[in-house]
Design an enzyme around this catalytic site. Structure first.
Site, mmCIF file in Angstrom:
data_model
loop_
_atom_site.group_PDB
_atom_site.id
_atom_site.type_symbol
_atom_site.label_atom_id
_atom_site.label_comp_id
_atom_site.label_asym_id
_atom_site.label_seq_id
_atom_site.Cartn_x
_atom_site.Cartn_y
_atom_site.Cartn_z
ATOM 1 N N SER D 69 -2.467 -5.252 1.170
ATOM 2 C CA SER D 69 -2.619 -3.980 1.902
ATOM 3 C C SER D 69 -1.311 -3.338 2.296
ATOM 4 O O SER D 69 -1.305 -2.185 2.741
ATOM 5 C CB SER D 69 -3.472 -4.193 3.156
ATOM 6 O OG SER D 69 -4.803 -4.454 2.802
ATOM 7 N N LYS D 72 -0.684 -0.084 0.822
ATOM 8 C CA LYS D 72 -1.272 1.157 1.345
ATOM 9 C C LYS D 72 -0.220 2.088 1.933
ATOM 10 O O LYS D 72 -0.379 3.310 1.912
ATOM 11 C CB LYS D 72 -2.315 0.825 2.427
ATOM 12 C CG LYS D 72 -3.530 0.056 1.920
ATOM 13 C CD LYS D 72 -4.368 -0.458 3.099
ATOM 14 C CE LYS D 72 -5.579 -1.255 2.641
ATOM 15 N NZ LYS D 72 -6.251 -1.932 3.798
ATOM 16 N N TYR D 196 -6.832 0.704 -7.192
ATOM 17 C CA TYR D 196 -6.734 0.047 -5.885
ATOM 18 C C TYR D 196 -6.517 -1.465 -6.018
ATOM 19 O O TYR D 196 -5.662 -2.049 -5.345
ATOM 20 C CB TYR D 196 -8.003 0.337 -5.080
ATOM 21 C CG TYR D 196 -7.978 -0.272 -3.695
ATOM 22 C CD1 TYR D 196 -7.183 0.269 -2.695
ATOM 23 C CD2 TYR D 196 -8.746 -1.392 -3.395
ATOM 24 C CE1 TYR D 196 -7.146 -0.297 -1.422
ATOM 25 C CE2 TYR D 196 -8.717 -1.955 -2.134
ATOM 26 C CZ TYR D 196 -7.922 -1.401 -1.154
ATOM 27 O OH TYR D 196 -7.891 -1.969 0.103
ATOM 28 N N TYR D 248 -5.455 -3.043 11.630
ATOM 29 C CA TYR D 248 -6.897 -2.963 11.860
ATOM 30 C C TYR D 248 -7.197 -3.178 13.352
ATOM 31 O O TYR D 248 -6.530 -2.559 14.182
ATOM 32 C CB TYR D 248 -7.639 -3.966 10.964
ATOM 33 C CG TYR D 248 -7.074 -4.000 9.574
ATOM 34 C CD1 TYR D 248 -7.090 -2.856 8.771
ATOM 35 C CD2 TYR D 248 -6.467 -5.143 9.066
ATOM 36 C CE1 TYR D 248 -6.547 -2.864 7.499
ATOM 37 C CE2 TYR D 248 -5.910 -5.160 7.791
ATOM 38 C CZ TYR D 248 -5.959 -4.018 7.013
ATOM 39 O OH TYR D 248 -5.406 -4.034 5.764
ATOM 40 N N VAL D 266 -3.374 -9.320 3.392
ATOM 41 C CA VAL D 266 -4.023 -10.638 3.435
ATOM 42 C C VAL D 266 -3.328 -11.674 2.564
ATOM 43 O O VAL D 266 -3.678 -12.851 2.596
ATOM 44 C CB VAL D 266 -5.527 -10.585 3.041
ATOM 45 C CG1 VAL D 266 -6.325 -9.823 4.069
ATOM 46 C CG2 VAL D 266 -5.722 -10.031 1.649
#
Lengths: 313, 313, 313, 313
Positions: D69, D72, D196, D248, D266
């Protein structure tokens, strides 16, 4: 309703008692107030009252217990008598899918409770019953209703329970202030709570409660006394609400297993209506996760198995 | 069930038609696929099939429409026949209180749908019907069930609708992948969706659908053919799920107003079951916010008003 | 922090005033109590206080307004001084993504508020500040803190506002009883509310509030008086909470646009901290949907555009 | 930013390593795909890259890991370069308060993800980067960005990881179809997922990733190469989103403890930005409940403790 006409109702009640006996003590007795916590978890009572008014009973059917949320059914009848369909501007009639004391939907739906049988909805109902009167009058109206419908003057509020309910009532207070913030209580919050805690503290036995609910099995008219506290239309609709919403997030499961309109209370009582046939009350203090009497529901399953009672056939 | 025995069923059906007529065109026709969007919003049909198998009809009762979610009822019957109570490990039986295609509870409840009549639950049911077989076999099993139960071989899948459903099926695809992420689909996602879109695209008329549902009014056994596609116990439970969950977040209101187990589809059809008496199907394309036929529900209200049909008295 | 060293702070403040001027009157003035509702929506003030203690001001910078939720920042400082990290057993430190008065997460997360800057969390903070003392003492402690930090004895509670807050306080009462139901208030609910309503009713001007917040820009130590009401570590952490949670469900947007820790109040004030440089207070009563001053936020955007102030470069 | 100017950065990195060492192996290694599951949980790397481009490293700082991630952040930069502020019509910029893969808000907020750093938002961002081009071009653009910003051509996609991600990607597929159902993907769902899964499968070492993030610490311009892949305004805003949304439902806690903009993956990596000073990358595979590297966050806490680095003072 396809009653097996040759059913021996007495045997069916005994079978229900036998089925439940092994499950007495299972589940969790409501413990948030001392008066409920100290009830013997092995208690079990059942009463079936038929068209004739006759009661077939077993176990502790004559011992009074705290009817708690079962009172919501009768307060709903009073509110409908008082303000009719206007009630539905303030309370919905959909299953909530949530716990009895959940406040989540109340925020999302801007202070309009999903239905009159969850706590938030019942508080709005009680407020409607109070109307321009007092909390005392509302409680008196409920007792009158129960005494008249049950043809038995010996129905009382347990004041110790009511006082304890109020002292332990932070969650209900939160719900009531939330309703009030959205203008969905017309009376002062503490007045509504005062009536609400007392209605929950009504003490009745299985025999009394089954008898008091009999008119709901006969379109609102008691087949013995011929008294009709509510219209046929309201009787049917109260039954529909009991079926879809009477056990909070366990309502679907109860309808699936028992197949009858019912209303549970955390005191361990369940009132179930057999349209055209009978009214049933079971009582056993151990509760499942949704607050429905565990042994009580098992007894009802056994009873409908024997009698063929269900609204779905 | 207190049928007014002297009721003129033909007059009641005509009264229902008359009550609904003024409301045809109200509500919103499902428009996410062309084949549904172009249906004439003024269409209205009603069929009541009684114990004798006789159909009393009015309006466009012989015009086939897309049964859509009404197919979930029959797939549920097939799944229960196939894996029995194991189904309830994968799907709950509580009203969701949410829209037909909501995914919120599915996340909170870790991939176990609330009940078999919302889309997520129906996908798991379809997966169970597929079992170790193929999507084609599952669809064939549904058609067989409908043809046999309805005593009418002329039940078909509308392939154009099925193809369009798949093309417009992103929301259902999302639900299916979500289920799959939690291990709640045994078959490939696209296989399950393939069967699901085809089951929804089944085309039947009011007359056919009411006839196919008749066994649900008679404890699972068709009173004419004596065929019993499901056991009494399953029949009752399917009815209980229709009553508590058959209209998504409009289920409580439907039970309140109509008082019968029912299942709506976005094609505008509603199947309603009158235990011990009859099976009813209405059809009108305009939908309320929850996806239930607006004029259809009004017709059912008028019908039960005339007949006294309700499970709650 | 890359200050454009040649910036003319006076010109920047004037530019901020000019940018905001056209937006005065936009948004919605808080109207739930009369004292807030009758504030002139055209009011606008700004004060920037730098390391020297000097204030650069424009507009109505010396008119006292109701600081409302900005008080939560200082109560948080007091609570951390009093019970240190134990506070985090009772209150989280995550953005809620929800409105200031939302109760949804509080149910899901069993009475532990997401952070100390939403109403639920602030109530728990106030309860911690009361501790074994009285609500009066907690309010006095806040006033002492503000007077000392701001080097100005003229900070008062507006009793009319406090009384009105209490009268209109059903939603906060609901939150407080909910916390209490989960054992997350140690003091009586009405005591906590009494202190909470009074802290919100503190009246201060932009000049006073910017001055009182100056220590937060200098690691907890006022650069003029050398008084250090909080440790460096707590100062940083209060700033982090202001940045991530200071504007409820508008916090991310505020951080994106303004780039500074800030706290809004429904009185129309915003306190913003420029670490190592300055403390800023703006005031304009018209609010956006999340309760942040609309013209105030625009003024801050213009100010940081001119000064290059941001924690993100 | 008050850097303790006399800090020995090498000693600080060693202290961070020492603080983290005891916590290696704690937490849970991501196990949904084999390539991640088999990474040695005792791995730990840290790299700090300062204005000069010099890297201070410890542990496994030169071993490539799956950035997941963290990609991103760079895709967000590309999307802002491509469609500017139009991105914010499709993605919000508020903390979600929810897990990385939650779909709940996406339903409530009708297909508009809360922010670009949760999975749903990142999918919309990737779709924007694809634009009218192909998934391959989008992945190539990301690799170009990382190679140029990191001044190192050796950045590759781990195809085995990408393939596994896709095979295990039901939850992300569900999110993507949900977005698509609301019209918030312009490209075919599988195209967006293809890009993605590959962006997440980018393999880089701590040294490479810290170097590639350095421009974010200097207002978008690399202090060594003078290349400016993004504008100052976008750099600041990306940092703000990392601070409020980068972890998050652990973002607030990370800001509280570490006080720097950061983004976790992760794979166990965390990229943290020290505006005006440095870029930091830590890596250790054991994750906390929110998917942030447990030992990695501890190392960052120790690092900022020694260096005084924080945006909040």
């Amino acid at each position: 309703m396809m009653l097996k006409r040759d059913v021996d109702l007495k045997a069916a009640v005994e079978a229900a008692w036998a089925a439940a006996a092994a499950h007495r003590g299972e589940g969790k007795v409501a413990s948030y107030i001392p008066a409920l916590a100290r009830v013997d978890p092995m208690k079990f009572g059942i009463a079936v009252v038929t068209r004739s008014g006759e009661a077939i009973v077993a176990g502790d059917a004559d011992e009074a217990f705290s009817i708690q949320s079962i009172s919501k059914v009768f307060m709903l009848a009073l509110a409908l008598n008082r303000i009719q369909a206007m009630l539905w501007e303030r309370v919905g009639r959909e299953p909530s899918g949530s716990a009895f004391n959940s406040i989540v939907q109340l925020e999302v739906e801007k202070g309009k409770p999903r239905n009159p049988l969850i706590n938030a909805g019942a508080l709005a109902v009680t407020d409607a019953v109070i109307g321009d009167g007092s909390p005392d009058e509302a409680v008196a109206a409920l007792l009158d209703y129960l005494r008249s419908a049950g043809d038995d003057g010996a129905v009382l509020t347990d004041d110790e329970v009511a006082t304890s309910e109020s002292e332990a009532g932070a969650r209900n207070r939160s719900l009531a202030y939330f309703l009030s913030a959205f203008g969905n209580l017309r009376n002062p919050v503490e007045d509504v709570l005062s009536a609400y805690f007392r209605q929950c503290a009504t003490a009745m036995s299985c025999r009394q409660l089954a008898r008091a609910g009999l008119h709901l099995a006969f379109d609102g008219r008691d087949p013995v006394t011929e008294r009709a506290p509510i219209t046929p239309s309201r009787s049917r609709r109260i039954n529909s609400l009991m079926l879809t919403c009477g056990h909070y997030d366990n309502s679907g499961d109860f309808a699936f297993r028992v197949g009858l309109p019912g209303k549970s209370g955390v005191g361990g009582g369940i009132l179930a209506i057999v349209p055209g046939e009978a009214s049933v009350c079971v009582w056993s203090p151990g509760l499942n996760a949704a607050g429905t009497s565990l042994a009580g529901a098992i007894a009802l399953e056994a009873l409908v198995e024997r009698t063929g009672w269900t609204v779905f056939a």
